[in-house]
Write a protein that holds these residues in place. Structure first.
Motif, short mmCIF file in Angstrom:
data_model
loop_
_atom_site.label_atom_id
_atom_site.label_comp_id
_atom_site.label_asym_id
_atom_site.label_seq_id
_atom_site.Cartn_x
_atom_site.Cartn_y
_atom_site.Cartn_z
N UNK A 268 -6.49 -13.40 -11.64
CA UNK A 268 -6.78 -14.82 -11.85
C UNK A 268 -5.66 -15.73 -11.34
N UNK A 269 -4.45 -15.20 -11.32
CA UNK A 269 -3.30 -16.03 -10.97
C UNK A 269 -2.50 -15.51 -9.78
N UNK A 270 -2.81 -14.30 -9.30
CA UNK A 270 -2.02 -13.69 -8.22
C UNK A 270 -2.93 -13.20 -7.11
N UNK A 271 -2.40 -13.21 -5.90
CA UNK A 271 -3.07 -12.58 -4.76
C UNK A 271 -2.65 -11.11 -4.78
N UNK A 272 -3.55 -10.24 -5.22
CA UNK A 272 -3.14 -8.85 -5.43
C UNK A 272 -2.75 -8.16 -4.12
N UNK A 273 -3.36 -8.56 -3.01
CA UNK A 273 -2.99 -7.95 -1.73
C UNK A 273 -1.54 -8.28 -1.38
N UNK A 274 -1.17 -9.53 -1.57
CA UNK A 274 0.20 -9.95 -1.30
C UNK A 274 1.18 -9.21 -2.21
N UNK B 212 -6.44 -5.98 3.42
CA UNK B 212 -5.06 -6.42 3.62
C UNK B 212 -4.07 -5.51 2.91
N UNK B 213 -4.44 -5.03 1.73
CA UNK B 213 -3.54 -4.19 0.92
C UNK B 213 -3.53 -2.74 1.36
N UNK B 214 -4.41 -2.37 2.28
CA UNK B 214 -4.57 -0.97 2.67
C UNK B 214 -3.46 -0.52 3.61
N UNK B 215 -3.02 0.70 3.41
CA UNK B 215 -2.10 1.36 4.34
C UNK B 215 -2.90 2.00 5.46
N UNK B 216 -2.23 2.53 6.44
CA UNK B 216 -2.89 3.28 7.50
C UNK B 216 -3.58 4.50 6.89
N UNK B 217 -4.82 4.75 7.30
CA UNK B 217 -5.64 5.86 6.80
C UNK B 217 -6.04 5.70 5.33
N UNK B 218 -6.06 4.47 4.84
CA UNK B 218 -6.46 4.22 3.45
C UNK B 218 -7.95 4.51 3.25
N UNK B 219 -8.28 5.01 2.06
CA UNK B 219 -9.66 5.18 1.62
C UNK B 219 -9.98 4.11 0.60
N UNK B 220 -11.02 3.32 0.84
CA UNK B 220 -11.47 2.31 -0.12
C UNK B 220 -12.79 2.80 -0.69
N UNK B 221 -12.82 3.08 -2.00
CA UNK B 221 -14.00 3.62 -2.67
C UNK B 221 -14.66 2.49 -3.46
N UNK B 222 -15.90 2.19 -3.14
CA UNK B 222 -16.65 1.12 -3.82
C UNK B 222 -17.54 1.74 -4.89
N UNK C 255 5.22 -2.43 -2.11
CA UNK C 255 5.28 -1.21 -1.29
C UNK C 255 6.09 -1.42 -0.02
N UNK C 256 6.84 -2.49 0.05
CA UNK C 256 7.64 -2.74 1.24
C UNK C 256 6.82 -2.96 2.49
N UNK C 257 5.62 -3.53 2.30
CA UNK C 257 4.75 -3.82 3.42
C UNK C 257 3.86 -2.67 3.86
N UNK C 258 3.99 -1.51 3.23
CA UNK C 258 3.23 -0.34 3.67
C UNK C 258 1.78 -0.36 3.18
#
Length: 333
Positions: A198-204, A233-243, A210-213
């Motif tokens: 509600x108050x933060x951009x979680x991706x940022x 935006x928050x994903x690292x290289x080869x990230x899996x996003x499970x919906x 994670x130091x930008x990773x």
């Protein structure tokens, strides 16, 4: 036998009532369980309102998770040798748990540890098997991964935090809508940090932490309202996003950065549990036994119960879950 019915087949919580229905018959590979407690899930609310497409093998009676005592087996049928009359068990079903008794495949029940209450056991199957599916089978988790779990104080995410940390996650992050929920995840379960959506951009915040990773696995129940865009935006290289859900609706808030999906080699996969085959669910049951049961036995995994109701108060219980209380209630027959 007694079971919870819905006046008019579908309706609001006040349409629920205690009905009389035939006792189910036991077939080969099944047992009849006298139910001591059953769990309530959000899918029950959706089904009650007539918006949940039931798999063909599901009965009309609500409820997919339960605990109780085996009352009857199908003779000496193969597959039930490790279960006998009188055994205390808990398990997952396609439906029918809001009742005094349930018939279920032996491939979907687990022996209840003696130290575990029936109420605690009834709260395990749906949440912990879904978390097992999301983290391991779909999310392809590996030791050292960084994980982001949305709806951090939901039953599935509370399970996933513990499963991921136990399997060697480098860090587990969560999002939630209050500091109280974040504190639960961080202070009680060891999440590295939590972010208030509600108050933060979680991706940022994830990128800062994670130091930008970015993170290697994201489990998302929301998708809409800008979540999927931020996941990318928050994903690292080869990230899996499970919906796993669409609590935020089916429409994205802005354009999807397809370039980042390509560049980061992101895999986005939707998943469900109730519509899966018995073989698939058995594989998940077996993985849960492997990953979690030893931890339950030694009390290193925590189970959360907000409130136990008499099943005669099922109307009030549904109304409580509809109020978006942080933890799902459980019911005692």
């Amino acid at each position: 036998m007694k079971a919870v019915g819905i006046k008019g087949e579908v309706g609001p919580a006040t349409a629920l009532f205690i009905d009389d229905i035939p006792e189910p018959a036991v077939s080969k590979g099944e047992v009849l369980v006298k139910i001591n407690a059953f769990g309530l899930n959000r899918m029950d609310l959706i089904q009650r309102e007539g918006h949940y497409p039931l798999p063909p093998q599901a009965p009309k009676t609500l409820g997919v998770e339960f605990s109780g005592v085996i009352e009857k087996t199908y003779g000496a049928a193969s597959g039930i040798d490790s279960f006998k009359v009188g055994d205390e068990v808990f398990g997952l079903a396609y439906g029918g748990a809001y009742a005094e008794k349930i018939v279920v495949s032996t491939e979907m029940i687990i022996h209840k540890p003696a130290k575990m209450s029936f109420e605690e056991a009834a709260g395990i199957p749906e949440a912990w098997i879904t978390a097992t599916q999301a983290v391991f089978l779909v999310g392809c988790f590996k030791k050292g991964d960084r994980v982001l779990l949305h709806a951090g104080a939901s039953a599935v995410s509370l399970a996933a935090i513990q499963l991921a940390r136990n399997a060697g996650a480098a860090e587990v992050f969560v999002t939630a809508g209050s500091q109280e929920k974040i504190d639960l995840c961080v202070n009680e379960l060891g999440a590295a940090a939590g972010f208030n959506y509600k108050t933060q951009d979680f991706a940022e915040e994830v990128l800062k932490a994670t130091g930008g990773k970015g993170v290697d696995l994201i489990v998302d129940f929301v998708v809409g309202q800008g979540y999927l865009e931020k996941d990318i935006r928050a994903a690292a290289v080869d990230c899996k996003i499970v919906l796993l859900g669409l609590m935020g609706g089916i429409e994205t808030q802005g354009p999807i950065d397809s370039g980042s999906i390509l560049r980061k080699r992101i895999r986005i996969e939707g998943s469900s549990l109730r519509s899966r085959s018995l073989d698939y669910q058995k594989a998940l049951r077996d993985r849960l036994v492997q990953e979690a049961m030893p931890r339950f036995e030694e009390d290193s995994f925590k189970l959360f119960i907000e409130k136990v109701f008499s099943w005669k108060d099922v109307v009030q219980a549904h109304q409580l879950l509809e109020s978006n209380h942080p933890l799902p209630p459980r019911f005692q027959v």
